[in-house]
Design a protein around this motif. Structure first.
Motif, PDB file in Angstrom:
ATOM      1  N   PRO A 195       0.832  -1.207   0.000  1.00 10.13           N
ATOM      2  CA  PRO A 195       0.000   0.000   0.000  1.00 10.13           C
ATOM      3  C   PRO A 195       0.865   1.254   0.000  1.00 10.13           C
ATOM      4  CG  PRO A 195      -0.816  -1.592   1.605  1.00 10.13           C
ATOM      5  CD  PRO A 195       0.521  -2.088   1.141  1.00 10.13           C
ATOM      6  N   THR A 196       0.443   2.263  -0.716  1.00 13.79           N
ATOM      7  CA  THR A 196       1.187   3.510  -0.748  1.00 13.79           C
ATOM      8  C   THR A 196       0.922   4.316   0.522  1.00 13.79           C
ATOM      9  OG1 THR A 196      -0.590   4.762  -1.813  1.00 13.79           O
ATOM     10  CG2 THR A 196       0.947   3.573  -3.255  1.00 13.79           C
ATOM     11  N   ASP A 197       1.827   5.229   0.816  1.00 11.57           N
ATOM     12  CA  ASP A 197       1.611   6.117   1.962  1.00 11.57           C
ATOM     13  C   ASP A 197       0.286   6.864   1.800  1.00 11.57           C
ATOM     14  OD1 ASP A 197       4.077   5.252   2.782  1.00 11.57           O
ATOM     15  OD2 ASP A 197       5.102   7.170   2.483  1.00 11.57           O
ATOM     16  N   LYS A 198      -0.005   7.280   0.581  1.00 14.60           N
ATOM     17  CA  LYS A 198      -1.235   8.031   0.317  1.00 14.60           C
ATOM     18  C   LYS A 198      -2.467   7.201   0.655  1.00 14.60           C
ATOM     19  CE  LYS A 198      -3.564  10.756  -3.276  1.00 14.60           C
ATOM     20  NZ  LYS A 198      -3.492  11.238  -4.695  1.00 14.60           N
ATOM     21  N   GLN A 199      -2.448   5.908   0.315  1.00 13.14           N
ATOM     22  CA  GLN A 199      -3.591   5.036   0.614  1.00 13.14           C
ATOM     23  C   GLN A 199      -3.765   4.842   2.113  1.00 13.14           C
ATOM     24  OE1 GLN A 199      -2.225   1.768  -1.889  1.00 13.14           O
ATOM     25  NE2 GLN A 199      -4.021   2.014  -3.218  1.00 13.14           N
ATOM     26  N   ILE A 200      -2.655   4.674   2.828  1.00 17.29           N
ATOM     27  CA  ILE A 200      -2.730   4.489   4.277  1.00 17.29           C
ATOM     28  C   ILE A 200      -3.232   5.756   4.949  1.00 17.29           C
ATOM     29  CG2 ILE A 200      -1.355   4.082   6.349  1.00 17.29           C
ATOM     30  CD1 ILE A 200      -1.877   1.586   4.613  1.00 17.29           C
ATOM     31  N   VAL A 201      -2.725   6.905   4.531  1.00 16.10           N
ATOM     32  CA  VAL A 201      -3.168   8.176   5.104  1.00 16.10           C
ATOM     33  C   VAL A 201      -4.633   8.439   4.765  1.00 16.10           C
ATOM     34  CG1 VAL A 201      -2.814  10.678   5.083  1.00 16.10           C
ATOM     35  CG2 VAL A 201      -0.843   9.147   5.110  1.00 16.10           C
ATOM     36  N   ALA A 202      -5.072   8.016   3.585  1.00 16.86           N
ATOM     37  CA  ALA A 202      -6.473   8.195   3.199  1.00 16.86           C
ATOM     38  C   ALA A 202      -7.403   7.432   4.141  1.00 16.86           C
ATOM     39  CB  ALA A 202      -6.685   7.745   1.756  1.00 16.86           C
ATOM     40  N   ALA A 203      -7.013   6.207   4.505  1.00 16.04           N
ATOM     41  CA  ALA A 203      -7.830   5.424   5.450  1.00 16.04           C
ATOM     42  C   ALA A 203      -7.846   6.095   6.816  1.00 16.04           C
ATOM     43  CB  ALA A 203      -7.274   4.007   5.552  1.00 16.04           C
ATOM     44  N   TYR A 204      -6.685   6.553   7.256  1.00 12.29           N
ATOM     45  CA  TYR A 204      -6.587   7.246   8.540  1.00 12.29           C
ATOM     46  C   TYR A 204      -7.462   8.496   8.551  1.00 12.29           C
ATOM     47  CZ  TYR A 204      -4.247   9.715  12.441  1.00 12.29           C
ATOM     48  OH  TYR A 204      -3.961  10.380  13.605  1.00 12.29           O
ATOM     49  N   SER A 205      -7.446   9.240   7.452  1.00 12.38           N
ATOM     50  CA  SER A 205      -8.265  10.448   7.340  1.00 12.38           C
ATOM     51  C   SER A 205      -9.754  10.118   7.352  1.00 12.38           C
ATOM     52  CB  SER A 205      -7.914  11.204   6.052  1.00 12.38           C
ATOM     53  OG  SER A 205      -6.578  11.642   6.061  1.00 12.38           O
ATOM     54  N   ALA A 206     -10.134   9.056   6.639  1.00 10.42           N
ATOM     55  CA  ALA A 206     -11.548   8.682   6.548  1.00 10.42           C
ATOM     56  C   ALA A 206     -12.126   8.318   7.907  1.00 10.42           C
ATOM     57  CB  ALA A 206     -11.717   7.519   5.576  1.00 10.42           C
ATOM     58  N   VAL A 207     -11.322   7.671   8.744  1.00  7.55           N
ATOM     59  CA  VAL A 207     -11.812   7.228  10.051  1.00  7.55           C
ATOM     60  C   VAL A 207     -11.749   8.335  11.095  1.00  7.55           C
ATOM     61  CG1 VAL A 207     -11.434   5.603  11.952  1.00  7.55           C
ATOM     62  CG2 VAL A 207     -11.200   4.822   9.587  1.00  7.55           C
ATOM     63  N   THR A 208     -10.710   9.140  11.043  1.00  5.77           N
ATOM     64  CA  THR A 208     -10.459  10.093  12.131  1.00  5.77           C
ATOM     65  C   THR A 208     -10.751  11.548  11.804  1.00  5.77           C
ATOM     66  OG1 THR A 208      -8.140  10.505  11.512  1.00  5.77           O
ATOM     67  CG2 THR A 208      -8.594   8.596  12.918  1.00  5.77           C
ATOM     68  N   GLY A 209     -10.860  11.875  10.515  1.00  7.48           N
ATOM     69  CA  GLY A 209     -11.028  13.275  10.133  1.00  7.48           C
ATOM     70  C   GLY A 209      -9.714  14.011  10.006  1.00  7.48           C
TER      71      GLY A 209
END
Length: 280
Positions: A105-119
């Motif tokens: 997974p790319t850093d962007k994909q991991i950060v996107a999941a983190y953003s989706a859950v936490t804001g």
């Protein structure tokens, strides 16, 4: 890769002589944590409910790390996204050991999941407050991380070594959360195993005195377990795991199922599917 100190020498204050230091020493000030205190949802399925007598006995030691040569930070040196980075590292390990091309997974994909859950806002840096593992696991199951969904997750019994071994051997990994003590900082810096300090879990050895951290277990033996954190492998003793681990989950995923296999032998998938249907 772990963040390293650039300066490989220091000056002795008394003599003015340049003294050699370890150039691979990790600067823990540049590492992020990011797991909030465990929230134990009573609806969470329990691994013990689905184990039958025919489940294979795990071997005394088991290691899933050999096919992954570079784990990557997944931005966990910049933000507190360890809960999602741990998921990304499991996806890497699962696909690498399934005989497929390893998915990273790319850093962007991991950060996107983190953003989706936490804001979390990756532009402004706002709301970088960490995440709850249960929230990440539910998002991973329902929406997916880096295009990969999991089928289910089950909580392990606290301090049950067999459950950790079952999870790593049968389900190819264990997603856990630990409340790290400050005493673990020099152990990280010096590439030493995480262990309980001689004075016990008090003072700098107190659980959570450094902070909460999410990590996947990818190997075990008689001495302890091996996890992935900050782009590298880290060992911990079984005693450390018992004292500082505050949640642990086995995960059912198609990423590690190969050939005609649809479920580990001795695991009650039918009951699991029925229970998942009841939760919807």
């Amino acid at each position: 890769m772990a963040v390293r100190k650039l300066d490989s020498a220091a000056t002795d204050a008394r003599t003015g002589v340049r003294m050699k230091t370890d150039p691979t020493q990790i600067d823990t000030r540049k590492l992020k944590l990011g797991k909030v205190v465990a929230r134990h949802d009573p609806r969470t399925l329990l691994l013990a409910s689905y184990i039958t007598p025919t489940l294979p006995t795990p071997p005394a030691s088991f290691d899933l790390t050999s096919k992954v040569h570079a784990w990557g930070m997944m931005d966990n040196d910049q933000i507190g996204d360890c809960t999602c980075a741990a998921a990304g590292h499991l996806i890497m390990e699962w696909t690498a050991n399934a005989g497929k091309k390893m998915v990273t997974p790319t850093d962007k994909q991991i950060v996107a999941a983190y953003s989706a859950v936490t804001g979390y806002n990756p532009v402004t840096g706002a709301n970088d407050n960490g995440a709850n593992e249960i929230d990440i696991l539910n998002y991973w199951r329902q929406t997916g991380i880096a295009g990969h969904k999991i089928g289910a997750f089950m909580a392990l019994e606290p301090s049950n070594h067999n459950h950790v071994m079952d999870s790593v051997y049968i389900f190819e990994g264990c997603y856990i959360g630990v409340q790290l003590p400050k005493s673990a900082q020099p152990q990280v810096q010096n590439h030493q195993p995480w262990s309980v300090p001689p004075g016990g879990p008090v003072g700098d050895g107190a659980p959570g005195s450094w902070g909460g951290h999410a990590i996947p277990v990818v190997a075990y033996d008689a001495r302890g377990v091996t996890v992935v954190t900050w782009g590298a492998l880290q060992t911990m003793t079984w005693s450390f795991w018992e004292v500082y681990c505050d949640e642990a989950y086995a995960i059912l995923s198609k990423d590690y199922l190969t050939g005609k296999s649809t479920t580990p032998e001795g695991f009650s998938l039918k009951q699991l599917q029925a229970d998942l249907a009841d939760l919807k």
